[in-house]
Design an enzyme around this catalytic site. Structure first.
Site, PDB file in Angstrom:
ATOM      1  N   GLU A 100      24.993  69.981  93.512  1.00 25.93           N
ATOM      2  CA  GLU A 100      24.279  71.185  93.939  1.00 25.93           C
ATOM      3  C   GLU A 100      23.774  71.959  92.727  1.00 25.93           C
ATOM      4  O   GLU A 100      22.618  72.416  92.701  1.00 25.93           O
ATOM      5  CB  GLU A 100      25.174  72.083  94.794  1.00 25.93           C
ATOM      6  N   TRP A 122      23.162  71.602 102.562  1.00 25.76           N
ATOM      7  CA  TRP A 122      21.963  72.403 102.802  1.00 25.76           C
ATOM      8  C   TRP A 122      21.127  71.873 103.965  1.00 25.76           C
ATOM      9  O   TRP A 122      20.072  72.440 104.288  1.00 25.76           O
ATOM     10  CB  TRP A 122      21.093  72.443 101.533  1.00 25.76           C
ATOM     11  N   TYR A 136      16.711  78.862  95.391  1.00 25.80           N
ATOM     12  CA  TYR A 136      17.201  79.029  94.019  1.00 25.80           C
ATOM     13  C   TYR A 136      16.417  78.250  92.966  1.00 25.80           C
ATOM     14  O   TYR A 136      16.047  78.799  91.924  1.00 25.80           O
ATOM     15  CB  TYR A 136      18.691  78.656  93.949  1.00 25.80           C
ATOM     16  N   ARG A 173      21.849  92.357  76.108  1.00 30.72           N
ATOM     17  CA  ARG A 173      22.220  92.901  77.413  1.00 30.72           C
ATOM     18  C   ARG A 173      21.161  92.610  78.471  1.00 30.72           C
ATOM     19  O   ARG A 173      21.081  93.272  79.498  1.00 30.72           O
ATOM     20  CB  ARG A 173      22.494  94.403  77.297  1.00 30.72           C
ATOM     21  N   ARG A 174      20.364  91.561  78.187  1.00 30.62           N
ATOM     22  CA  ARG A 174      19.295  91.167  79.110  1.00 30.62           C
ATOM     23  C   ARG A 174      19.395  89.683  79.480  1.00 30.62           C
ATOM     24  O   ARG A 174      18.405  89.079  79.880  1.00 30.62           O
ATOM     25  CB  ARG A 174      17.931  91.447  78.476  1.00 30.62           C
ATOM     26  N   CYS A 194      21.684  84.633  98.279  1.00 28.69           N
ATOM     27  CA  CYS A 194      23.041  85.115  98.586  1.00 28.69           C
ATOM     28  C   CYS A 194      23.806  85.355  97.285  1.00 28.69           C
ATOM     29  O   CYS A 194      24.396  86.415  97.089  1.00 28.69           O
ATOM     30  CB  CYS A 194      23.785  84.116  99.465  1.00 28.69           C
ATOM     31  N   ARG A 214      25.301  89.084  97.175  1.00 31.31           N
ATOM     32  CA  ARG A 214      25.011  90.096  98.189  1.00 31.31           C
ATOM     33  C   ARG A 214      25.725  89.812  99.500  1.00 31.31           C
ATOM     34  O   ARG A 214      26.111  90.732 100.238  1.00 31.31           O
ATOM     35  CB  ARG A 214      23.503  90.192  98.444  1.00 31.31           C
ATOM     36  N   SER A 215      25.874  88.515  99.844  1.00 34.49           N
ATOM     37  CA  SER A 215      26.469  88.107 101.108  1.00 34.49           C
ATOM     38  C   SER A 215      27.359  86.903 100.847  1.00 34.49           C
ATOM     39  O   SER A 215      26.907  85.921 100.266  1.00 34.49           O
ATOM     40  CB  SER A 215      25.379  87.751 102.130  1.00 34.49           C
ATOM     41  N   ASP A 217      30.178  84.233 102.447  1.00 36.77           N
ATOM     42  CA  ASP A 217      31.004  83.541 103.441  1.00 36.77           C
ATOM     43  C   ASP A 217      32.274  83.105 102.716  1.00 36.77           C
ATOM     44  O   ASP A 217      32.300  82.112 101.990  1.00 36.77           O
ATOM     45  CB  ASP A 217      30.228  82.337 103.978  1.00 36.77           C
ATOM     46  N   HIS A 255      32.843  88.422 103.811  1.00 35.71           N
ATOM     47  CA  HIS A 255      33.238  88.353 105.211  1.00 35.71           C
ATOM     48  C   HIS A 255      33.864  87.005 105.567  1.00 35.71           C
ATOM     49  O   HIS A 255      33.619  85.991 104.923  1.00 35.71           O
ATOM     50  CB  HIS A 255      32.040  88.623 106.125  1.00 35.71           C
ATOM     51  N   TYR A 257      34.094  84.655 109.045  1.00 35.39           N
ATOM     52  CA  TYR A 257      33.634  84.457 110.418  1.00 35.39           C
ATOM     53  C   TYR A 257      34.825  84.211 111.334  1.00 35.39           C
ATOM     54  O   TYR A 257      35.795  83.550 110.951  1.00 35.39           O
ATOM     55  CB  TYR A 257      32.665  83.280 110.492  1.00 35.39           C
ATOM     56  N   ALA A 311      27.758  79.125 110.174  1.00 33.49           N
ATOM     57  CA  ALA A 311      26.844  79.902 111.012  1.00 33.49           C
ATOM     58  C   ALA A 311      25.474  79.914 110.347  1.00 33.49           C
ATOM     59  O   ALA A 311      25.357  80.118 109.146  1.00 33.49           O
ATOM     60  CB  ALA A 311      27.371  81.314 111.193  1.00 33.49           C
TER      61      ALA A 311
END
Length: 312
Positions: A100, A122, A136, A173-174, A194, A214-215, A217, A255, A257, A311
């Site tokens: 991956e 995927w 990505y 710092r970049r 994500c 950000r999200s 599983d 989160h 599920y 999901a």
């Protein structure tokens, strides 16, 4: 008494005749780091105190939207010099993790390469031709800028090398790799940025990284994400002739599920094993010529597989 035994932090018992108390404490601290996985600590927190809430993704088997237990804004961190942070409380597919990452780095947005290497993670989001849209690989290697395409990965490598040679360099710092491009987004059903942004840091000859996700599983995705970005940090450190430092993982919405609750409960009952060690065999000439055989896990021991439906 020469053979007086010291019990240190309830984790080990050793003879004072063979080890000094300072050494015993160091070894106990190292064992504690190995045996305590912050991922599991966060997983347990969410399972026990997370807030139940609705979300948009569907289960193909039922056509229903499972609810989740969720927390917002958390952080875990690993010392990469102490071991490679691959989850041990369930068996992780190392082959899929390597392929991956190589697929991301290739710039591809088609699952053909993954399927050729027996990786199907995927497939649920690909169209009939295997395409996913500008995910990505596209954003990492061919970001559409106002002055033309931007190869973020090569720019990142160049920046790391520059900072390693000159700590006053403006890039210090970049050193950022981002997958979130509001002007070039795939179908909302496709996992879109994500793992949103990763920043790198060069300090005292060591390369560290911090991912913002950000999200997340927590059961299916996050163990892959931790291993993926830890591996990326090792690869970049190797190319830039640096040691590895820390891997830090910062979460937005983390989160579990509800269809994963039983598997998570089983996972949390299992005692983690010490983390393995990553060995990179030979030289990596450049980021576009990675050989999966170069990345070996030494001493990986795990419990058996745990499965759960994703999901979509």
């Amino acid at each position: 008494m020469e053979n007086l035994l010291f019990a240190v932090k309830n984790t080990c018992i050793v003879s004072a005749s063979s080890s000094s108390p300072d050494r015993i404490l160091r070894e106990a601290d190292q064992k504690e780091r190995f045996m305590s996985d912050p991922y599991l600590e966060l997983l347990r927190e969410i399972r026990t105190t997370g807030l139940r809430k609705p979300q948009r993704a569907l289960l193909a088997s039922t056509g229903k939207r499972p609810e989740v237990l969720s927390v917002f804004g958390r952080q875990i961190r690993y010392d990469l010099s102490a071991g490679f942070p691959l989850v041990t409380t369930k068996k992780m597919p190392w082959n899929a993790i390597i392929h991956e990452l190589i697929w991301f780095l290739s710039g591809s947005t088609n699952v053909r390469y993954l399927r050729e290497n027996k990786v199907t993670i995927w497939d649920e989001w690909a169209d009939e031709t295997g395409e996913l849209g500008p995910v990505y690989g596209k954003q990492w290697r061919r970001w559409e800028g106002v002055k033309g395409p931007v190869d973020q990965v090569q720019n990142l490598i160049n920046g790391i090398k520059k900072v390693a040679a000159d700590p006053w360099a403006s890039e210090a710092r970049r050193l950022i790799l981002t997958a979130w491009n509001p002007g070039d987004m795939p179908d909302p059903k496709v996992p879109t940025g994500c793992h949103t942004l990763v920043q790198f840091n060069v300090t005292e000859g060591r390369l560290s990284s911090q991912l913002y996700q950000r999200s997340a599983d927590m059961f299916l995705g996050v163990p892959f994400n931790i291993a993926c970005y830890a591996l990326l940090t090792h690869i970049l450190a190797h190319i830039c002739h640096l040691e590895v430092g820390e891997y830090i993982h910062t979460f937005g919405d983390a989160h579990i599920y509800e269809n994963h609750f039983a598997a998570v409960d089983e996972q949390l009952q299992r005692e983690p094993y010490p983390f393995p060690r990553l060995e990179i065999v030979g030289e990596i000439v450049d980021i576009d010529h990675l050989d999966p055989a170069q990345f070996r896990l030494i001493g990986y021991q795990s419990h058996g597989r745990l499965v759960g439906e994703v999901a979509i």
